[in-house]
Enzyme design. Structure first.
Site, mmCIF file in Angstrom:
data_model
loop_
_atom_site.group_PDB
_atom_site.id
_atom_site.type_symbol
_atom_site.label_atom_id
_atom_site.label_comp_id
_atom_site.label_asym_id
_atom_site.label_seq_id
_atom_site.Cartn_x
_atom_site.Cartn_y
_atom_site.Cartn_z
ATOM 1 N N CYS A 20 0.883 -1.147 0.000
ATOM 2 C CA CYS A 20 0.000 0.000 0.000
ATOM 3 C C CYS A 20 0.927 1.205 0.000
ATOM 4 O O CYS A 20 2.123 1.059 0.204
ATOM 5 C CB CYS A 20 -0.837 0.052 1.278
ATOM 6 N N ARG A 45 1.140 2.108 -5.821
ATOM 7 C CA ARG A 45 1.339 1.033 -4.857
ATOM 8 C C ARG A 45 0.042 0.297 -4.515
ATOM 9 O O ARG A 45 0.055 -0.683 -3.781
ATOM 10 C CB ARG A 45 1.950 1.584 -3.574
ATOM 11 N N TRP A 92 -3.979 -1.585 -1.395
ATOM 12 C CA TRP A 92 -4.082 -2.802 -2.199
ATOM 13 C C TRP A 92 -4.535 -3.874 -1.222
ATOM 14 O O TRP A 92 -3.795 -4.231 -0.304
ATOM 15 C CB TRP A 92 -2.733 -3.153 -2.810
ATOM 16 N N ASN A 118 0.926 -0.344 6.167
ATOM 17 C CA ASN A 118 1.322 -1.113 4.994
ATOM 18 C C ASN A 118 2.011 -2.354 5.526
ATOM 19 O O ASN A 118 3.088 -2.253 6.105
ATOM 20 C CB ASN A 118 2.282 -0.257 4.147
ATOM 21 N N GLY A 119 1.363 -3.506 5.412
ATOM 22 C CA GLY A 119 1.980 -4.711 5.943
ATOM 23 C C GLY A 119 0.926 -5.720 6.349
ATOM 24 O O GLY A 119 -0.250 -5.578 6.027
ATOM 25 N N GLU A 507 7.877 -12.312 -21.970
ATOM 26 C CA GLU A 507 7.577 -10.951 -21.517
ATOM 27 C C GLU A 507 6.430 -10.343 -22.343
ATOM 28 O O GLU A 507 5.581 -9.625 -21.813
ATOM 29 C CB GLU A 507 8.853 -10.094 -21.602
ATOM 30 N N LYS A 511 3.114 -8.895 -20.709
ATOM 31 C CA LYS A 511 2.716 -7.497 -20.908
ATOM 32 C C LYS A 511 1.296 -7.417 -21.446
ATOM 33 O O LYS A 511 0.496 -6.622 -21.001
ATOM 34 C CB LYS A 511 3.719 -6.870 -21.895
ATOM 35 N N GLU A 514 -1.317 -8.292 -18.798
ATOM 36 C CA GLU A 514 -1.417 -7.255 -17.768
ATOM 37 C C GLU A 514 -2.277 -6.076 -18.198
ATOM 38 O O GLU A 514 -3.114 -5.620 -17.444
ATOM 39 C CB GLU A 514 -0.021 -6.682 -17.469
ATOM 40 N N HIS A 530 4.365 -28.813 -29.887
ATOM 41 C CA HIS A 530 4.166 -29.881 -28.892
ATOM 42 C C HIS A 530 2.912 -29.654 -28.051
ATOM 43 O O HIS A 530 2.802 -30.209 -26.968
ATOM 44 C CB HIS A 530 5.400 -29.979 -27.985
ATOM 45 N N LYS A 629 2.103 -1.866 -8.362
ATOM 46 C CA LYS A 629 3.440 -1.754 -8.944
ATOM 47 C C LYS A 629 4.472 -2.568 -8.176
ATOM 48 O O LYS A 629 5.324 -3.223 -8.760
ATOM 49 C CB LYS A 629 3.843 -0.270 -8.957
HETATM 50 O O1 M6R Z 1 9.932 -4.363 -8.730
HETATM 51 P P1 M6R Z 1 10.239 -5.700 -9.301
HETATM 52 O O2 M6R Z 1 11.060 -5.650 -10.535
HETATM 53 O O3 M6R Z 1 10.851 -6.633 -8.275
HETATM 54 O O4 M6R Z 1 8.835 -6.317 -9.677
HETATM 55 C C1 M6R Z 1 8.703 -7.633 -10.117
HETATM 56 C C2 M6R Z 1 7.339 -7.876 -10.730
HETATM 57 O O5 M6R Z 1 6.344 -7.685 -9.777
HETATM 58 C C3 M6R Z 1 7.065 -6.936 -11.893
HETATM 59 O O6 M6R Z 1 8.042 -7.074 -12.875
HETATM 60 C C4 M6R Z 1 5.685 -7.224 -12.507
HETATM 61 O O7 M6R Z 1 5.683 -8.470 -13.113
HETATM 62 C C5 M6R Z 1 5.338 -6.097 -13.491
HETATM 63 N N1 M6R Z 1 4.012 -5.644 -13.272
HETATM 64 C C6 M6R Z 1 5.485 -6.504 -14.891
HETATM 65 O O8 M6R Z 1 5.077 -5.526 -15.789
#
Ligand code: M6R
Length: 634
Positions: A20, A45, A92, A118-119, A507, A511, A514, A530, A629
């Site tokens: 958070c 966050r 969050w 936050n925790g 990736e 992406k 997401e 396969h 994030k």
């Molecule tokens: O801050 P970090 O690089 O450790 O984060 C890792 C993942 O949470 C982060 O890359 C996540 O997969 C992204 N939303 C990808 O776009």
């Protein structure tokens, strides 16, 4: 800041945490404006709900709203809130659903204490039982409300004691009973000019201004007002008024505050004229790549060097195995790193999901080096994997963009990305910057071993050319948008690539999922036959990364196999490619490049494609549903 080594604090407990954004202010200005501005910068966050609490004289007022910060701003707009002390939170959800009762700040049932957290309080059920038996009651399902009440309980036991730091002392006493993780900011109705914060495994930073103090889980929350900061360490607690602050640990010992000056370009965290942070950050990649490389090539142009590795070349020559550890997009970067380090330095590499590595008890001999990669430097899985490796006595390096982050501070050494703040939840510029640094690191290790001077020089030349090549690819944004338009209605997609482009396929799928919520799978191109080929229909496009390289003829065969089954093909191709045009519906051209540069170049079209798909499908590309994030939960 240089990476530094830091041992665990005697009072620290290290457990799971939730993510958070929290902010706190005490000073002379209207806290409402400062908190709202801070929350805007921290919203990445978490964005399930948000709230603020203000001390209006000795009256504690709380405003909360479900949904993105905009909802809170609208709700608070008509309210006369002139207080100069306050706390704020953007959530969050972990414990409890996304409803207003569960939004922070939480208030103790006697009304005295307001808290943002936050925790995760792991023993909250036990504490709750105890407090219920003492007459406290609860309005939410959250663990955080339990902590607010526990502080109130200790505050009440002091009988309204007149001692100067009675409020701070109540927080400390409460925390002694807490198992779990926290970054907290706390207000007390009886103490209108005071703010208390504490940290255990969830970041908390104190900002020191002129007659004012700030608390935030990321210095971005207040960096517009002060750059003078203290990063709290686990087990530390800070009491602040406008004029002074006191830093202690949970054992009530005074701690010497280590003040630091933040060196930030604040405009970098603004959206400017761009419709979304994601596209702004995609377009910033040439600059981010230049920043990653700046000052990191040797004078003779044959290798890389790094200021903060804290390992001598002799020590690095002793390394016989490298374990790369990360999550999400950073994990995809590590998979590229595996190809590069093995290819250039001939050191065996394994790539681990940090969450798996931590519990796997993998046998590792003493010549193993662990390298963690994390944009934020706060991802809990990565942080804990790193702690586990260090606990076992392994040397751990980190690549991170998070200056002063937990990972940066606890690693034995490392490399800062200097990519600037990445606000869009989908990682873009941080990813290519990680690829670039892994290439530099591979080059450096290679030159400590068998890579010749001439090979080193040519790789340095290849890397230096990358930012310019990325600029060229970015010019195709509009063409890629049109491709996205043609495929905007699809429900499934395959991303396919080989060797160093296989992780880029992974990736690409991540992406797209997401930001557009289209189901996508990434595969090594040859694996497609396969199993995944069963998905291929005219409605399921395949996105090939089919750039020049030794395996291209095989990839062309895979493209034929999909084409023959009516599957549309989008393909990233090298300029002048031998791939037959008739089997590619939508080509995207990138410059021919060496394998160290290729993953960076090929990543740009997949990012642009995902971005445009997300926008066309109407999602919030900067804040996709259910995500945050910085993932600081296990
Ligand atoms: O801050 P970090 O690089 O450790 O984060 C890792 C993942 O949470 C982060 O890359 C996540 O997969 C992204 N939303 C990808 O776009």
């Amino acid at each position: 800041m240089k990476f530094s080594c830091q041992g665990e604090r005697p009072c620290a407990r290290v457990l799971a945490k939730a993510m958070c954004g929290i902010i706190g202010y005490v000073g002379r200005h209207r806290a409402k404006d400062i908190l709202m501005d801070g929350l805007k910068r921290l919203e990445y966050r978490g964005y399930d709900s948000a709230g603020i609490a203000l001390l209006e004289g000795s009256e504690l007022r709380i405003v909360r709203a479900v949904g993105q910060l905009e909802a809170l701003i609208r709700k608070a707009a008509p309210l006369e809130l002139a207080g100069t002390v306050g706390i704020g939170h953007t959530r969050w959800a972990t414990h409890g659903g996304v409803v207003e009762e569960n939004a922070h700040p939480h208030r103790s049932s006697d009304g005295k204490i307001a808290l943002v957290h936050n925790g995760v309080i792991e023993n909250f059920a036990t504490i709750r039982e105890f407090l219920l038996s003492r007459g406290y009651c609860f309005a939410s399902e959250t663990d955080s409300e339990v902590l607010a009440n526990l502080i109130a309980y200790h505050y009440g036991r002091g009988g309204g004691s007149g001692e100067k730091n009675h409020f701070g002392e109540s927080v400390r006493r409460a925390l002694l009973h807490v198992q779990g993780t926290y970054g907290i900011a706390v207000l007390c109705e009886d103490r209108p000019g005071e703010l208390v914060g504490a940290r255990n495994s969830s970041p908390l930073i104190l900002g020191i201004g002129d007659g004012e103090h700030f608390l935030a889980s990321d210095a971005a929350g207040f960096a517009a007002r002060t750059r003078d900061v203290v990063f709290l360490r686990d087990g530390e607690l800070v009491w602040a008024s406008g004029e002074e602050f006191l830093l202690t640990n949970l054992c009530q010992e005074r701690v010497e505050a280590q003040r630091q000056e933040l060196d930030w370009d604040l405009t970098a965290g603004e959206r400017g004229g761009y419709p979304h942070f994601m596209v702004k950050e995609i377009l910033e990649q040439p600059q981010a790549l230049e920043n990653a490389m700046r000052g990191r090539f040797s004078a003779d142009g044959s290798t890389a060097h790094f200021g903060g590795l804290a390992m001598t070349p002799q020590e690095l020559r002793q390394v016989e195995r490298i374990v790369l550890c990360a999550c999400g997009t950073a994990h995809c970067a590590c998979l590229v790193g595996e190809y590069l380090i093995e290819g250039l330095a001939r050191i065996p590499v394994e790539v681990e999901y940090a969450s798996e590595f931590r519990y796997r008890n993998a046998p590792m001999d003493r010549h193993t080096l662990v390298l963690v990669v994390s944009q934020s430097g706060e991802t809990l899985d990565t942080l804990e994997a790193m702690r586990e490796a260090r606990r076992k006595g392994f040397r751990v390096l980190a690549i991170t963009n998070g200056v002063g982050s937990s990972i940066a501070r606890e690693a034995d050494g490392g490399i800062y990305q200097h990519a600037g703040p990445e606000i869009g939840v989908a990682s873009t510029k941080a990813f290519t910057s990680q690829l670039c640094l892994l290439a530099l690191f591979a080059l450096y290790l290679g030159r400590l071993r068998d890579l010749s001077f001439d090979e080193g020089v040519s790789i340095v030349e290849v890397l230096r050319a990358v930012p310019g090549q990325v600029r060229e690819i970015l010019l195709q944004g509009e063409a890629i948008r049109r491709i996205a338009e043609r495929h905007g209605r699809c429900r499934d997609m395959l991303f396919l690539g080989r060797q160093v482009l296989f992780p880029i396929a992974l990736e690409g799928a991540l992406k797209l999922k997401e930001v557009s919520y289209v189901h996508a799978e990434g595969y090594a191109a040859a694996e497609m036959k396969h199993g995944p080929i069963a998905l291929v229909t005219p409605e399921c496009p395949s996105f090939f990364l089919a750039c020049d390289g030794a395996t291209l003829p095989k990839t062309i065969s895979n493209m034929h196999e999909i084409h023959a089954r009516g599957g549309p093909i989008i393909a990233v191709l090298s300029q002048g490619s031998a791939v037959p045009r008739e089997i590619v519906d939508d080509p995207i051209w990138i410059p021919r490049a060496h394998g160290v540069a290729l993953p960076i170049l090929a990543a740009i079209p997949i990012q642009l494609f995902a971005y445009h798909m997300g926008v066309l499908r109407g999602g919030d590309v900067d804040k996709p549903r259910n995500l945050a994030k910085s993932v600081t939960v296990e």
